[in-house]
Motif scaffolding. Structure first.
Motif, PDB file in Angstrom:
ATOM      1  N   PRO A 186     -59.641  -2.469 -26.976  1.00 21.92           N
ATOM      2  CA  PRO A 186     -58.308  -2.117 -26.474  1.00 21.92           C
ATOM      3  C   PRO A 186     -57.801  -3.080 -25.406  1.00 21.92           C
ATOM      4  CG  PRO A 186     -59.941  -0.715 -25.454  1.00 21.92           C
ATOM      5  CD  PRO A 186     -60.672  -1.540 -26.476  1.00 21.92           C
ATOM      6  N   PHE A 187     -56.484  -3.179 -25.336  1.00 24.52           N
ATOM      7  CA  PHE A 187     -55.816  -3.942 -24.289  1.00 24.52           C
ATOM      8  C   PHE A 187     -54.556  -3.186 -23.893  1.00 24.52           C
ATOM      9  CE2 PHE A 187     -52.878  -7.037 -22.545  1.00 24.52           C
ATOM     10  CZ  PHE A 187     -53.690  -7.744 -21.662  1.00 24.52           C
ATOM     11  N   MET A 188     -54.262  -3.175 -22.596  1.00 24.75           N
ATOM     12  CA  MET A 188     -53.071  -2.476 -22.122  1.00 24.75           C
ATOM     13  C   MET A 188     -52.423  -3.251 -20.991  1.00 24.75           C
ATOM     14  SD  MET A 188     -52.575   1.455 -20.754  1.00 24.75           S
ATOM     15  CE  MET A 188     -53.459   2.148 -22.140  1.00 24.75           C
ATOM     16  N   VAL A 189     -51.106  -3.158 -20.921  1.00 20.62           N
ATOM     17  CA  VAL A 189     -50.352  -3.757 -19.825  1.00 20.62           C
ATOM     18  C   VAL A 189     -49.172  -2.849 -19.507  1.00 20.62           C
ATOM     19  CG1 VAL A 189     -48.870  -5.147 -21.343  1.00 20.62           C
ATOM     20  CG2 VAL A 189     -49.320  -5.913 -18.995  1.00 20.62           C
ATOM     21  N   TYR A 190     -48.783  -2.815 -18.244  1.00 18.39           N
ATOM     22  CA  TYR A 190     -47.603  -2.058 -17.823  1.00 18.39           C
ATOM     23  C   TYR A 190     -46.457  -3.035 -17.603  1.00 18.39           C
ATOM     24  CZ  TYR A 190     -44.430   0.855 -15.116  1.00 18.39           C
ATOM     25  OH  TYR A 190     -43.327   1.536 -14.674  1.00 18.39           O
ATOM     26  N   ASP A 191     -45.280  -2.684 -18.149  1.00 12.31           N
ATOM     27  CA  ASP A 191     -44.116  -3.547 -17.963  1.00 12.31           C
ATOM     28  C   ASP A 191     -42.843  -2.723 -18.060  1.00 12.31           C
ATOM     29  OD1 ASP A 191     -42.844  -6.281 -17.797  1.00 12.31           O
ATOM     30  OD2 ASP A 191     -42.048  -5.658 -19.750  1.00 12.31           O
ATOM     31  N   ASN A 192     -42.061  -2.778 -17.000  1.00  9.67           N
ATOM     32  CA  ASN A 192     -40.710  -2.208 -16.982  1.00  9.67           C
ATOM     33  C   ASN A 192     -40.662  -0.765 -17.489  1.00  9.67           C
ATOM     34  OD1 ASN A 192     -37.951  -2.404 -16.435  1.00  9.67           O
ATOM     35  ND2 ASN A 192     -37.461  -3.048 -18.521  1.00  9.67           N
TER      36      ASN A 192
ATOM     37  N   SER B  27     -39.978  -8.960 -23.383  1.00 10.09           N
ATOM     38  CA  SER B  27     -40.671  -7.672 -23.381  1.00 10.09           C
ATOM     39  C   SER B  27     -41.812  -7.718 -24.389  1.00 10.09           C
ATOM     40  CB  SER B  27     -39.698  -6.549 -23.745  1.00 10.09           C
ATOM     41  OG  SER B  27     -40.399  -5.380 -24.131  1.00 10.09           O
ATOM     42  N   PRO B  28     -42.919  -7.009 -24.123  1.00  9.90           N
ATOM     43  CA  PRO B  28     -43.992  -6.949 -25.120  1.00  9.90           C
ATOM     44  C   PRO B  28     -43.543  -6.304 -26.433  1.00  9.90           C
ATOM     45  CG  PRO B  28     -44.799  -6.228 -22.980  1.00  9.90           C
ATOM     46  CD  PRO B  28     -43.306  -6.334 -22.864  1.00  9.90           C
ATOM     47  N   TRP B  29     -42.422  -5.609 -26.409  1.00  6.37           N
ATOM     48  CA  TRP B  29     -41.902  -4.889 -27.574  1.00  6.37           C
ATOM     49  C   TRP B  29     -41.035  -5.781 -28.463  1.00  6.37           C
ATOM     50  CZ3 TRP B  29     -44.101  -0.591 -28.935  1.00  6.37           C
ATOM     51  CH2 TRP B  29     -43.471   0.361 -29.732  1.00  6.37           C
TER      52      TRP B  29
END
Length: 374
Positions: free
Chosen positions: A82-88, A171-173
């Motif tokens: 798993p990998f996770m990041v917080y953004d906006n 954005s990562p999205w």
């Protein structure tokens, strides 16, 4: 009648052979193992059912929730690496699927559990289509870049795996496009997986797993001139200690950690097919970043406990209030596992009295109510 009897006999023999293949031959032997030992994903050989797979879409579904606490796992199956990041305002979660790259996002851990993954990348190009592992997203110079491992079609031995990079947006999205394969100048065709981005004194480095001159799955580091170009690779860590050699000698899954001006690299050690799969830690002591002598190894720091076996291939993420969390996979199989039985867990990372030395603790029970990151 003789023709029918012969046909019937042939059918019985065929059914017996199929039954033998399905029951007597281990998955590793049927589907192929890693040429160098124990890498991780045999997705193309695993039975997958709707009960264990979330639906995906090309747009994704955003999870929202206001619960004060959450319980693990945040992804109950198909949750390795798993990998996770917080953004906006959103937490973005990625795990290995084996065949493509998907991202889930939510406003909290509880929301992530209900989010619909968005398919952000799949590829039919033969030399990078398959065995897609360990995706990560990193923001470099204002743009998000997605790193992942992939290799050849039909590559059951996984000997032709490399690290690739996709170029994203703000954005990562956002939409991603293929940028290239990351090829160290002194080993452009060498097997490489689990790429991550390390930053030291403003300089970028690719850290990844490869094969050392001694034939051991080890950690390497290479300087980067930009998000998609690397220089010479250098050997950073080999699995030489006993806790790194359970089942098979392995170092993989490097995960950068920064605290109070100190730089670390967590990594996974030993075979994922054992309960001895665990986390080790490299601490940067100053000097030449690409020299192994500039780093001190210790471990194991995070081992099987509370019904969670083989905890590893972790990543760290920071919540808006600055708290650091440990994200990792584990399995309920007492012998460990390299398959889709691995689930994704999250728990706060604490530090010793000096404020900079991580205290990993142990994998927490599923019954624990963990405060949501703030």
């Amino acid at each position: 009648m003789a023709h029918l009897t012969a046909s019937y006999t042939a059918l019985i023999i065929l059914m017996t052979l199929v039954g033998t293949l399905n029951t007597a031959v281990p998955l590793y032997d049927r589907c192929g193992g890693n040429l160098y030992g124990e890498n991780e994903w045999y997705n193309q050989c695993l039975p997958r059912t709707p009960a264990t797979i979330r639906p995906t879409s090309t747009t994704g579904g955003v999870g929202t929730a206001t619960d004060a606490t959450f319980q693990n796992p945040i992804k109950p199956s198909q949750g390795p690496d798993p990998f996770m990041v917080y953004d906006n305002g959103y937490y973005y979660l990625m795990t290995t699927t084996g065949s493509d790259v998907q991202i889930s996002r939510g406003t909290s851990m509880t929301a992530l559990k209900a989010a619909t993954p968005k398919l952000v990348w799949s590829d039919k190009t033969p030399n990078r289509c398959c065995n897609v592992w360990a995706p990560e997203v990193h923001k470099i110079s204002g743009k998000w870049w997605l790193y992942y491992s992939a290799g050849l079609a039909g590559n059951w031995n996984h000997e032709n795996q490399w690290v690739h990079v996709l170029e994203g947006g703000s954005s990562p999205w956002d939409t991603y496009t293929y940028r290239g394969r990351l090829e160290p100048t002194n080993a452009p065709d060498a097997w490489a997986i689990d790429g991550s981005i390390l930053t030291v004194n403003g300089a970028l480095y690719l850290v990844f797993a490869g094969v050392s001159p001694a034939g051991l799955q080890s950690l390497f580091i290479a300087p980067m001139s930009n998000a998609y170009t690397v220089g010479e690779r250098s050997l950073l860590s080999e699995p030489t200690d006993s806790w790194e050699r359970q089942g098979f000698p392995v170092n993989e899954g490097p995960a950068p950690l920064y605290k109070g001006g100190v730089t670390y690299l967590a990594f996974s050690a030993s075979s994922c097919r054992t309960a001895g799969y665990s986390l080790g830690l490299l601490k940067y002591n100053g000097g030449t970043v690409t020299s192994s002598s500039s780093w001190t190894k210790s471990g194991p720091h995070f081992t099987s406990a509370n019904g969670h076996y083989g905890p590893g291939h972790n990543a760290f993420f920071t919540s808006p209030d600055g708290s650091i969390y440990n994200l990792y996979h584990a399995t309920a199989k007492t012998t460990g596992a390299c398959d889709g039985s691995r689930y994704t867990m999250v728990q706060p990372l604490t530090f010793q009295s000096d404020g900079v030395t991580p205290n990993f603790g142990v994998p927490r029970p599923l019954s624990d109510n963990i405060p949501e990151p703030q």
